[in-house]
Design an enzyme around this catalytic site. Sequence first.
Site, short mmCIF file in Angstrom:
data_model
loop_
_atom_site.label_atom_id
_atom_site.label_comp_id
_atom_site.label_asym_id
_atom_site.label_seq_id
_atom_site.Cartn_x
_atom_site.Cartn_y
_atom_site.Cartn_z
N ARG A 38 1.22 -1.32 -0.10
CA ARG A 38 0.03 0.24 0.43
C ARG A 38 0.93 1.14 0.00
NH1 ARG A 38 -4.91 -1.08 3.81
NH2 ARG A 38 -5.78 -2.36 2.70
N LYS A 204 -16.19 -16.99 3.98
CA LYS A 204 -17.40 -17.18 4.24
C LYS A 204 -18.55 -16.55 3.53
CE LYS A 204 -17.48 -15.98 8.89
NZ LYS A 204 -16.39 -14.76 9.95
N GLY A 356 -6.84 -9.31 0.46
CA GLY A 356 -5.66 -9.53 1.36
C GLY A 356 -4.85 -10.12 0.64
N GLY A 379 -12.28 -3.57 1.71
CA GLY A 379 -13.71 -3.05 1.30
C GLY A 379 -14.03 -2.29 1.27
P1 AMP Z 1 -12.14 -14.14 3.29
O1 AMP Z 1 -11.28 -13.17 4.78
O2 AMP Z 1 -13.69 -14.29 3.11
O3 AMP Z 1 -11.70 -13.84 2.10
O4 AMP Z 1 -11.58 -15.89 3.61
C1 AMP Z 1 -9.92 -16.01 3.32
C2 AMP Z 1 -9.82 -17.40 4.32
O5 AMP Z 1 -10.87 -18.53 4.20
C3 AMP Z 1 -8.63 -17.88 4.35
O6 AMP Z 1 -7.74 -17.55 5.79
C4 AMP Z 1 -8.54 -19.02 4.01
O7 AMP Z 1 -7.99 -20.00 4.97
C5 AMP Z 1 -9.81 -19.46 4.67
N1 AMP Z 1 -10.58 -20.21 3.74
C6 AMP Z 1 -10.75 -21.20 1.93
N2 AMP Z 1 -11.36 -21.82 1.95
C7 AMP Z 1 -11.63 -22.73 2.99
C8 AMP Z 1 -11.73 -23.85 3.61
N3 AMP Z 1 -12.87 -24.58 2.50
N4 AMP Z 1 -12.72 -24.33 4.43
C9 AMP Z 1 -11.91 -22.98 5.48
N5 AMP Z 1 -11.34 -21.76 5.74
C10 AMP Z 1 -10.95 -21.89 4.12
#
Ligand code: AMP
Length: 399
Positions: A38, A204, A356, A379
């Site tokens: 950044r 999520k 990120g 965001g």
């Molecule tokens: P986000 O912050 O929502 O973009 O999610 C990123 C995180 O999702 C990372 O730390 C990944 O380890 C986690 N992630 C990706 N795939 C999976 C999965 N199949 N099960 C659990 N965590 C996951």
Amino acid sequence: MSLTSLEQVDCSGKKVLLRVDFNVPLDKSTHAITDDTRMVKTLPTIELLLKRGAALILVSHLGRPEKKGDATLSLEKVATHLAKLLPNTKVHFSPEAVGHSVEKLAHDLKSGEILVLENIRFYKEETSKDEKERTEFAKKLCSLADIYVNDAFGAAHRAHASIYECAKILPSYAGLLLKKEIEVLEKLVTNPQRPFVAVIGGSKVSSKLAVLENLVLKADSILIGGAMAYTFLKSRLIEVGSSLVEKEYLSQAFQIIDKAAYNKHAMLLPEDHIVASEFSENAKIKTVKRAIPDGFMGMDIGPKTRDAYSRVIKNAKTVLWNGPMGVFEMKKFSQGTFAIAKAMSKVKGTTIVGGGDSIFALTQSGLEDKMTHISTGGGATLEYLEGKKLPGVEVLLRK
Ligand code: AMP
């Protein structure tokens, strides 16, 4: 309406209040800067203003401080790092952002020099819900300078004093980074070269629901990976074992798939997975087809999905990627995420990466130079793609 270009500004001998997004990631135990992307991305704006003879007063936040003076979130280390990035420039640091001491430092600041103010979120007025309080605070900040420039795209979705109110007080302009981010994203939502493919992953569905709602109307294909894929699969009554599922979002996930189909856009879900008996690299691991057996959880997209997604990506003219395809932090579950980076590096068209984790994976694979644009706003990027107006950008638009 457009953003006024910085190139047109006469800033010789002037003091410029420059809002930057130096909210860099810090090591959890040492609190040292772990990634300066950044900061590096803002250097063109800083260098342009310095070359034009301005003296720069830099404002940024760092993290979410609970109290004033949280030493781990002081911008002093950021100022020290900036001095290393700009070895021929004098970089001063002010432990205050408003008040007599900083007024004196700003007054004495010479053309070609930089003064970095302390973490702006040490002041509760910055994020206050009371507009009057924010305006009074912004007036104090603006009293230090003649011109305001915002290059903090990553914070443009916040109507905070140093983002929004300051722009109303001084003659104000968009920095080069903020302008570029908006131009790239605007093209993406209004007139992307097709086929336009969006690759969306992460943990999520809930955090990306709004962006998916919008993307199913715009992208020709949406490729889903990461843990969010299991909520989508489960919504179609496919067994997902003990994979992460957001039960309260099942019906919304179901509707998004329907919405894509109604608009004749493809929404691809993983057709196979790498699964583990527990959330660990040392667990029992295997590759399974679409349905995941009891006692196993999905950790990454499988080889067939990797190939299928890579094929779609390689034929695209525009690709947007946000979110990893699996638990990429563990080597055994990182292949899906790296396959996306590799496929994108071969695209003859526009490639945009945000978020990120995706950027981190991209950097690890050494392919960041192959992308058209790496977005610095997490965001802010998502909110823009959701179709929301960003206060920090709206306030800079000239009729
Ligand atoms: P986000 O912050 O929502 O973009 O999610 C990123 C995180 O999702 C990372 O730390 C990944 O380890 C986690 N992630 C990706 N795939 C999976 C999965 N199949 N099960 C659990 N965590 C996951």
